[in-house]
Design a protein around this motif. Structure first.
Motif, PDB file in Angstrom:
ATOM      1  N   THR A   1       0.815  -1.217   0.000  1.00 46.47           N
ATOM      2  CA  THR A   1       0.000   0.000   0.000  1.00 46.47           C
ATOM      3  C   THR A   1       0.848   1.266   0.000  1.00 46.47           C
ATOM      4  O   THR A   1       0.312   2.368  -0.081  1.00 46.47           O
ATOM      5  CB  THR A   1      -0.918   0.057   1.234  1.00 46.47           C
TER       6      THR A   1
ATOM      7  N   ALA B   1      -6.465   1.358   0.216  1.00 46.10           N
ATOM      8  CA  ALA B   1      -6.816  -0.049   0.409  1.00 46.10           C
ATOM      9  C   ALA B   1      -8.295  -0.100   0.775  1.00 46.10           C
ATOM     10  O   ALA B   1      -8.816   0.829   1.388  1.00 46.10           O
ATOM     11  CB  ALA B   1      -5.970  -0.667   1.524  1.00 46.10           C
TER      12      ALA B   1
ATOM     13  N   VAL C   1      -6.228  -3.163  -3.306  1.00 42.45           N
ATOM     14  CA  VAL C   1      -5.457  -1.922  -3.261  1.00 42.45           C
ATOM     15  C   VAL C   1      -5.605  -1.240  -4.607  1.00 42.45           C
ATOM     16  O   VAL C   1      -5.430  -1.886  -5.646  1.00 42.45           O
ATOM     17  CB  VAL C   1      -3.960  -2.202  -2.984  1.00 42.45           C
TER      18      VAL C   1
END
Length: 257
Positions: free
Chosen positions: A200, A251, A235
């Motif tokens: 992420t 996310a 994501v």
DNA sequence: ATGCCCTTGCGTCAAGGA
């Protein structure tokens, strides 16, 4: 219902990126971190125009968290949690959206490690875990979404050993994350994607995104009742690829009704 | 061991980030 977490790294400087992502992804609720803006500089009107109500907890220059809800106003329950050792820092906000209580958090980074900032990270984490336990005990549907500033395992990192000595990978914060999940939470992205890294965050340095030299720092933890409704998680890497993007990507989780 | 890149503020640099 789609719930996302997104460290925007400056909500005003990156407002076009945020609005474009909201338009594409159409999440029902969003936890935002690192607003880097005081309360009176929060772009409520622009978000309202994009169809999102908001509650926020700003701070000049650093930190700052918010919760957005599409087509509605999030019902604010807290702007800090009981026992927060540094409530003057804007790192927690909580609101109900669509029958789910969303806790939005921005855990201290903790670098350099060791040192007072690292100690403060551990203190914040311990206090947060104690509060999280009370949320579980209440038996209500909860999603704890945010930037935890913890790379849970080496699988969540592009190269084991790449961050040796860094506060993000130390045994203590990793143990705190394990203890938190062990209370009964479900780490949604890892649960549905056990064999993919699901990064992420990618550093601005060294062309990290193009090399996929990322790490998984942003997590959505689901209470048991919410976990039963989990249908998808992911994501939005395209948000990291765009011009002027945050160093984090959003996310998200999808929940059945 | 450090810088790389990027943000904000009353600022032409510092501090924080991860």
């Amino acid at each position: 219902m789609k719930i996302a977490t997104y460290n925007v790294n400056g909500i005003n400087g990156r407002l076009p990126n945020l609005l474009a992502w909201l338009d594409r992804a159409r999440p029902d609720a969003v936890a935002l971190q690192e607003l880097k803006a005081p309360d009176d500089k929060f772009p409520a009107a622009a978000l309202e125009k994009a169809g999102y109500g908001a509650v926020w907890h700003g701070q000049s220059r650093w930190n700052g968290v918010a919760i957005l809800a599409r087509g509605a106003g999030p019902v604010l329950t807290r702007r800090s949690f009981p026992g927060d050792p540094t409530p003057e820092a804007s790192r927690y906000i909580e609101a109900a959206v669509g029958g789910v209580l969303i806790g939005g958090l921005y855990l201290p980074n903790g670098n350099p490690s060791p040192g007072p900032k690292f100690d403060a990270k551990l203190a914040w984490f311990a206090a947060f875990n104690a509060y999280a336990e009370t949320l579980l005990a209440a038996g209500v549907p909860v999603v704890l979404a945010g930037d935890y500033n913890v790379v849970p395992t080496d699988f969540d990192l592009y190269r084991p050993g790449a961050l040796d000595g860094n506060a993000l990978v130390q045994p203590e914060p990793r143990a705190a994350f394990v203890a938190l999940v062990a209370q009964g939470w479900t780490d949604a992205l890892r649960h549905l994607h056990p064999n993919e890294p699901m990064f992420t965050f990618w550093d601005y340095f060294r062309n990290a995104f193009a090399r996929d030299a990322g790490m998984r720092l942003d997590h959505l933890l689901l209470s048991p009742g919410v976990a039963k409704r989990l249908t998808a998680a992911g994501v939005d890497r395209d948000a990291r690829a765009g011009e002027g993007s945050s160093d984090h990507a959003p996310a998200w989780v999808a929940l059945s009704p």
